[in-house]
Design a protein around this motif. Structure first.
Motif, PDB file in Angstrom:
ATOM      1  N   GLY A  15      37.531  31.905  40.096  1.00 22.25           N
ATOM      2  CA  GLY A  15      37.428  32.086  41.536  1.00 22.25           C
ATOM      3  C   GLY A  15      38.593  32.874  42.086  1.00 22.25           C
ATOM      4  N   HIS A  16      39.109  32.459  43.240  1.00 20.91           N
ATOM      5  CA  HIS A  16      40.160  33.243  43.906  1.00 20.91           C
ATOM      6  C   HIS A  16      41.312  32.468  44.490  1.00 20.91           C
ATOM      7  CE1 HIS A  16      37.238  36.384  43.412  1.00 20.91           C
ATOM      8  NE2 HIS A  16      38.216  37.229  43.655  1.00 20.91           N
ATOM      9  N   SER A  17      41.044  31.292  45.033  1.00 21.75           N
ATOM     10  CA  SER A  17      42.125  30.581  45.720  1.00 21.75           C
ATOM     11  C   SER A  17      42.775  29.603  44.749  1.00 21.75           C
ATOM     12  CB  SER A  17      41.566  29.828  46.923  1.00 21.75           C
ATOM     13  OG  SER A  17      42.584  29.026  47.461  1.00 21.75           O
ATOM     14  N   CYS A  59      38.438  35.871  36.509  1.00 17.01           N
ATOM     15  CA  CYS A  59      38.561  36.525  37.822  1.00 17.01           C
ATOM     16  C   CYS A  59      39.946  36.314  38.417  1.00 17.01           C
ATOM     17  CB  CYS A  59      37.417  36.096  38.730  1.00 17.01           C
ATOM     18  SG  CYS A  59      35.870  36.886  38.222  1.00 17.01           S
ATOM     19  N   CYS A  60      40.036  36.257  39.750  1.00 15.90           N
ATOM     20  CA  CYS A  60      41.357  36.328  40.383  1.00 15.90           C
ATOM     21  C   CYS A  60      42.142  35.025  40.331  1.00 15.90           C
ATOM     22  CB  CYS A  60      41.216  36.865  41.795  1.00 15.90           C
ATOM     23  SG  CYS A  60      40.844  38.634  41.791  1.00 15.90           S
ATOM     24  N   THR A  61      41.482  33.866  40.330  1.00 21.28           N
ATOM     25  CA  THR A  61      42.241  32.626  40.131  1.00 21.28           C
ATOM     26  C   THR A  61      42.924  32.690  38.769  1.00 21.28           C
ATOM     27  OG1 THR A  61      40.812  31.289  41.541  1.00 21.28           O
ATOM     28  CG2 THR A  61      42.051  30.109  39.891  1.00 21.28           C
ATOM     29  N   GLN A 108      34.249  32.629  45.630  1.00 19.36           N
ATOM     30  CA  GLN A 108      33.972  34.052  45.430  1.00 19.36           C
ATOM     31  C   GLN A 108      33.868  34.490  43.957  1.00 19.36           C
ATOM     32  OE1 GLN A 108      37.013  36.149  47.693  1.00 19.36           O
ATOM     33  NE2 GLN A 108      36.896  34.563  49.243  1.00 19.36           N
ATOM     34  N   CYS A 109      32.906  35.416  43.755  1.00 18.43           N
ATOM     35  CA  CYS A 109      32.683  36.050  42.451  1.00 18.43           C
ATOM     36  C   CYS A 109      32.199  35.078  41.375  1.00 18.43           C
ATOM     37  CB  CYS A 109      33.914  36.834  41.996  1.00 18.43           C
ATOM     38  SG  CYS A 109      34.338  38.117  43.192  1.00 18.43           S
ATOM     39  N   VAL A 110      31.723  33.911  41.828  1.00 19.17           N
ATOM     40  CA  VAL A 110      31.122  32.937  40.905  1.00 19.17           C
ATOM     41  C   VAL A 110      29.623  33.227  40.957  1.00 19.17           C
ATOM     42  CG1 VAL A 110      30.788  30.498  40.462  1.00 19.17           C
ATOM     43  CG2 VAL A 110      32.925  31.282  41.527  1.00 19.17           C
ATOM     44  N   VAL A 146      42.063  49.571  39.964  1.00 18.09           N
ATOM     45  CA  VAL A 146      41.743  48.192  40.335  1.00 18.09           C
ATOM     46  C   VAL A 146      40.239  47.995  40.512  1.00 18.09           C
ATOM     47  CG1 VAL A 146      43.951  47.982  41.562  1.00 18.09           C
ATOM     48  CG2 VAL A 146      41.923  48.714  42.815  1.00 18.09           C
ATOM     49  N   GLY A 147      39.891  46.801  40.924  1.00 19.13           N
ATOM     50  CA  GLY A 147      38.527  46.529  41.374  1.00 19.13           C
ATOM     51  C   GLY A 147      37.662  45.821  40.350  1.00 19.13           C
ATOM     52  N   CYS A 148      36.395  45.756  40.715  1.00 15.05           N
ATOM     53  CA  CYS A 148      35.437  44.893  40.034  1.00 15.05           C
ATOM     54  C   CYS A 148      34.840  45.565  38.798  1.00 15.05           C
ATOM     55  CB  CYS A 148      34.319  44.575  41.008  1.00 15.05           C
ATOM     56  SG  CYS A 148      34.879  44.225  42.683  1.00 15.05           S
ATOM     57  N   ASN A 149      33.720  45.027  38.367  1.00 17.45           N
ATOM     58  CA  ASN A 149      32.838  45.677  37.390  1.00 17.45           C
ATOM     59  C   ASN A 149      31.526  45.944  38.105  1.00 17.45           C
ATOM     60  OD1 ASN A 149      33.817  42.909  35.524  1.00 17.45           O
ATOM     61  ND2 ASN A 149      34.605  44.963  35.110  1.00 17.45           N
ATOM     62  N   GLY A 197      42.773  42.343  39.507  1.00 21.32           N
ATOM     63  CA  GLY A 197      41.367  41.935  39.527  1.00 21.32           C
ATOM     64  C   GLY A 197      40.643  42.147  38.209  1.00 21.32           C
ATOM     65  N   CYS A 198      39.350  42.419  38.327  1.00 24.28           N
ATOM     66  CA  CYS A 198      38.508  42.511  37.132  1.00 24.28           C
ATOM     67  C   CYS A 198      38.909  43.683  36.258  1.00 24.28           C
ATOM     68  CB  CYS A 198      37.055  42.584  37.540  1.00 24.28           C
ATOM     69  SG  CYS A 198      36.524  40.989  38.187  1.00 24.28           S
ATOM     70  N   CYS A 199      39.377  44.750  36.884  1.00 20.29           N
ATOM     71  CA  CYS A 199      39.869  45.885  36.103  1.00 20.29           C
ATOM     72  C   CYS A 199      41.000  45.424  35.201  1.00 20.29           C
ATOM     73  CB  CYS A 199      40.351  46.984  37.047  1.00 20.29           C
ATOM     74  SG  CYS A 199      41.141  48.348  36.198  1.00 20.29           S
ATOM     75  N   GLY A 219      46.043  39.084  41.290  1.00 17.58           N
ATOM     76  CA  GLY A 219      44.659  39.102  41.759  1.00 17.58           C
ATOM     77  C   GLY A 219      44.477  40.235  42.762  1.00 17.58           C
ATOM     78  N   CYS A 220      43.233  40.396  43.257  1.00 19.12           N
ATOM     79  CA  CYS A 220      42.969  41.547  44.137  1.00 19.12           C
ATOM     80  C   CYS A 220      43.762  41.523  45.434  1.00 19.12           C
ATOM     81  CB  CYS A 220      41.494  41.628  44.439  1.00 19.12           C
ATOM     82  SG  CYS A 220      40.641  42.264  43.015  1.00 19.12           S
ATOM     83  N   VAL A 221      44.043  40.326  45.967  1.00 11.86           N
ATOM     84  CA  VAL A 221      44.826  40.298  47.207  1.00 11.86           C
ATOM     85  C   VAL A 221      46.245  40.817  46.947  1.00 11.86           C
ATOM     86  CG1 VAL A 221      43.486  38.470  48.306  1.00 11.86           C
ATOM     87  CG2 VAL A 221      45.488  37.862  46.927  1.00 11.86           C
ATOM     88  N   GLU A 267      31.603  43.582  47.822  1.00  8.42           N
ATOM     89  CA  GLU A 267      31.857  44.135  49.153  1.00  8.42           C
ATOM     90  C   GLU A 267      33.355  44.183  49.463  1.00  8.42           C
ATOM     91  OE1 GLU A 267      28.081  42.997  51.925  1.00  8.42           O
ATOM     92  OE2 GLU A 267      29.133  41.312  51.037  1.00  8.42           O
ATOM     93  N   LYS A 268      34.118  43.316  48.810  1.00  9.78           N
ATOM     94  CA  LYS A 268      35.567  43.276  49.042  1.00  9.78           C
ATOM     95  C   LYS A 268      36.269  44.576  48.648  1.00  9.78           C
ATOM     96  CE  LYS A 268      35.757  39.257  46.835  1.00  9.78           C
ATOM     97  NZ  LYS A 268      36.408  38.183  46.063  1.00  9.78           N
ATOM     98  N   THR A 269      35.660  45.349  47.737  1.00  8.14           N
ATOM     99  CA  THR A 269      36.356  46.566  47.266  1.00  8.14           C
ATOM    100  C   THR A 269      36.367  47.670  48.327  1.00  8.14           C
ATOM    101  OG1 THR A 269      34.360  47.489  46.326  1.00  8.14           O
ATOM    102  CG2 THR A 269      35.733  46.221  44.843  1.00  8.14           C
TER     103      THR A 269
HETATM  104 FE1  XCC Z   1      35.615  39.676  42.346  1.00  6.58          FE
HETATM  105 FE2  XCC Z   1      38.538  39.039  42.405  1.00  6.58          FE
HETATM  106 FE3  XCC Z   1      35.926  42.219  42.392  1.00  6.58          FE
HETATM  107 FE4  XCC Z   1      36.563  40.890  40.343  1.00  6.58          FE
HETATM  108  S1  XCC Z   1      37.732  42.442  41.240  1.00  6.58           S
HETATM  109  S2  XCC Z   1      34.611  41.109  41.154  1.00  6.58           S
HETATM  110  S3  XCC Z   1      36.226  40.929  44.061  1.00  6.58           S
HETATM  111  S4  XCC Z   1      37.143  38.899  40.967  1.00  6.58           S
HETATM  112 NI1  XCC Z   1      38.931  41.299  42.776  1.00  6.58          NI
END
Ligand code: XCC
Length: 652
Positions: A269-271, A305-307, A343-345, A452-455, A483-485, A524-526, A561-563
């Motif tokens: 997740g993210h947080s 992911c970002c967590t 997020q991203c789950v 950076v960024g997702c897949n 992030g995912c990159c 993480g992405c933030v 959408e966050k990207t």
């Molecule tokens: Fe989510 Fe943050 Fe994108 Fe990966 S890179 S898919 S936003 S986990 Ni942040």
């Protein structure tokens, strides 16, 4: 006229042939053989994709439609034109991302308040950051406890998220460069707050709202600045205040960190708030003993992911994979429990979990999953945090006894990495901003690209990330990543000091003499804020406006959408974007797409594409978007951009 985009999308064979991590290939093939459905199967089932949706030409912002616009039908039922539809779709996706990061920031900021008031049993580990932010905001620190100061900083961050009146975002005023603030002021794009710009964007784009697409490009910049300074800075700074500023450390990553004879727990997740406590509980003798009693030799915690990135950066907790690897990780059949926050789950993850009997625990009221155990964290009622974290740890360990051992398939790949590259860590490593700037000036480092960024399933999984970055470091371009990159680059070994051997002579010398990798995983992405701060401060140190510096933002595989906000954030700061797959804008591709019939090519231009890729945006902020789906050509574009900037600066 509005041309049709027809980029080449990869099929299963392309993915299996090109995906760089042997572990991902192995698991994709294994799960396919076993009849376990993944994103790849569903991606194939979605072909061909809707051409209107792909180009942002479907308008669903009222109940008169949906209206699909093309060369023959250039207006929707209400009369809205193509450019307004494209821009409305774009800016709406930006604010959806803003909402996601905003909710993340909200949780962490409220947790600081709870910690400062003694309601949550969490120490404020990042005293250095608390004081730093307080000083920048001009708050009184003398004679006050760290908790009191942190409480006041948190109040400012919270206000920046939700203010409704025209007072500038205070973190923007504290961190953005003067030259940029003046530019944004002249353009009239200074935002009020994250929440306000979401409201205003939805308001502007609803039925009968603005029909001037250029005003939506202004709102795009305004909302991106709110996104950057209220939600990215809000999350990243607040997390550093709570849990500390990461420092470099060595870690092991990749699917092979999972062990057959250990309890395997994935966090996702993210947080990183609740999981911080869960990690604390897992390390207690009680839980370790429970694992031994269940027959396990120990407990492995792995991140996704970002967590995952947060815990990797702070504690060296190994990461496994990213958004499109989450089903594969569970497909190893070796994961006892996956603990997710926000997020991203993807829902597909639970489908795979059910195939392998993996226990799923959700911890955020915003991210519920049917059939999962739900033990939520609520920063406004944090009293039960310790008890709940212990409950999660117990459940996770107890699940080991029920694992179906006949279904295990763990790839052996493990990779070494050096991680924890906070802003401070990077600056210190180069002997201060001056040191890094000197390396840039003399050309040992030709430029800095943040990749950076997702897949996205629209390019062969992780192929673009890894291919572009290999080429960049070969050309002496230092890379930062999140992030995912960064999961792709970590697993490919590019974040290891050993990867210096793959860098060009200048960057190789820089890395070898400092024992650092050519690719710095910053979090993480933030935490793109960490790179942004570096760009801001290096430009200031050089006495040069940001758009003139040899910096590039690269998003090879945009997905979430966050990207959108990430890219536009950097654009607003004068940093051009090189994007791997066209956003939902009908972008004229630079050349015919192999295998496509000539009349399927994208040709011509349209006002929105011209604005972002041509001179419109460039004249306002000094940056533009380049779209290049082919990674080797994308790397070439980035090299050229950096070369051009260096020549203009008179740097060799
Ligand atoms: Fe989510 Fe943050 Fe994108 Fe990966 S890179 S898919 S936003 S986990 Ni942040």
């Amino acid at each position: 006229s509005y041309p049709i985009l027809n980029a080449e999308m990869p099929g299963r064979e392309d993915v299996l042939r090109l995906t760089p991590n042997p572990a991902s290939k192995d698991l994709l093939e294994y799960l396919h053989q076993e009849g376990v459905e993944t994103w790849l199967d569903r991606y194939e089932a979605q072909q061909p994709m809707c051409g209107y949706g792909l180009r942002g030409l479907c308008c669903r912002m009222c109940q008169w439609g949906p209206c699909r616009l093309d060369n023959k039908r250039q207006r929707g039922i209400c009369g809205r034109d193509l450019s307004t539809v494209i821009m409305a779709n774009l800016v709406r996706s930006l604010v959806a991302g803003l909402a996601a990061h905003g909710r993340h920031a909200h949780e962490v900021i409220l947790t600081i308040m709870a910690a400062a008031e003694g309601k949550a049993n969490l120490p404020l580990k990042g005293e250095e950051r608390v004081l730093d932010v307080a000083n920048r905001l001009g708050l009184t620190t003398d004679g006050r406890t760290i908790k009191e100061i942190a409480r006041e900083v948190a109040e400012v961050l919270l206000e920046d998220l939700g203010r409704l009146t025209m007072t500038p975002i205070r973190i923007l005023t504290a961190y953005a460069p003067r030259e940029r603030i003046e530019t944004w002021q002249t353009l009239g794009v200074l935002p009020r707050s994250g929440a306000y710009e979401i409201m205003e964007t939805l308001h502007m784009t609803t039925l009968g709202g603005t029909s001037d697409w250029t005003s939506l490009t202004e709102q795009e910049l305004r909302a991106a600045l709110a996104y950057c300074y209220s939600t990215l800075f809000g999350s990243s700074l607040a997390t550093e205040m709570l849990f500390g500023i990461p420092r470099p450390k060595v870690a092991t990553v990749n699917y092979g960190i999972l062990k057959e004879d250990h309890v395997n727990i994935l966090i996702h997740g993210h947080s990183p708030v609740m999981v911080e406590k869960i990690l604390e509980k897992i390390r207690t003798p009680e839980i370790q003993e429970l694992a031994r009693k269940a027959g396990a030799k120990g407990i492995v915690v792995g991140g996704m992911c970002c967590t995952g990135e947060e815990l990797l950066a702070r504690y060296g907790v190994p990461t496994v994979t990213n958004i499109m690897g989450q089903e594969l990780a569970l497909g190893t059949g070796a994961v006892d429990t996956v603990v997710v926050d926000m997020q991203c789950v993807i829902p597909g993850m639970k489908i795979v979990a059910d195939c392998f009997g993996t226990q799923v625990i959700t911890t955020c009221n915003s991210n519920r999953i049917p059939g999962a155990i739900h033990i939520p964290f609520d920063p406004e009622n944090p009293e039960g945090l310790d008890e709940d974290a212990l409950k999660v740890a117990r459940l996770a360990v107890e699940a080991f006894a029920h694992r179906d051992r006949s279904k295990m398939h763990i790839p052996r790949e493990t990779t070494e990495a050096m991680v924890g590259w906070s802003y401070e860590a990077i600056v210190d490593t180069f002997g201060g901003l001056k040191g890094l700037l000197e390396l840039l000036r003399e050309g040992k480092i030709k430029g800095i690209a943040t990749v950076v960024g997702c897949n996205t399933p629209k390019v062969p999984y992780e192929f673009n990330h890894v291919t572009i970055v290999r080429r960049l470091i070969e050309s002496d371009i230092l890379v930062t990543t999140t992030g995912c990159c960064s999961h792709a680059l970590l697993n490919a070994g590019l974040c290891s000091p050993a990867a210096a051997s793959q860098a060009g002579p200048g960057l190789q010398e820089v890395c070898r003499s400092r024992g650092i990798p050519p690719v710095l995983a910053v979090g993480g992405c933030v935490d793109n804020t960490r790179t942004l701060r570096l760009f801001i401060d290096l430009a200031e140190e050089a006495g040069v406006a940001m758009p003139k510096m040899p910096f590039v933002f690269v998003g090879p595989e945009p997905g979430n959408e966050k990207t959108v906000g990430q890219g536009v954030t950097f654009l607003a700061h004068g940093i051009s974007n090189v994007i791997g797959f066209p956003g939902p804008i009908p972008v004229p591709l630079p050349r015919p797409v192999a295998g496509a019939a000539p009349d399927e090519y994208d040709r011509g231009s349209n006002p929105v594409a011209d604005f972002f890729a041509g001179d419109g945006l460039y004249e306002k902020v000094g940056a533009r978007i380049y779209t290049e789906p082919y990674p080797k050509l994308a790397a070439q574009t980035i090299r050229m951009l950096i070369r051009r900037q260096r020549l203009a600066l008179g740097w060799k």
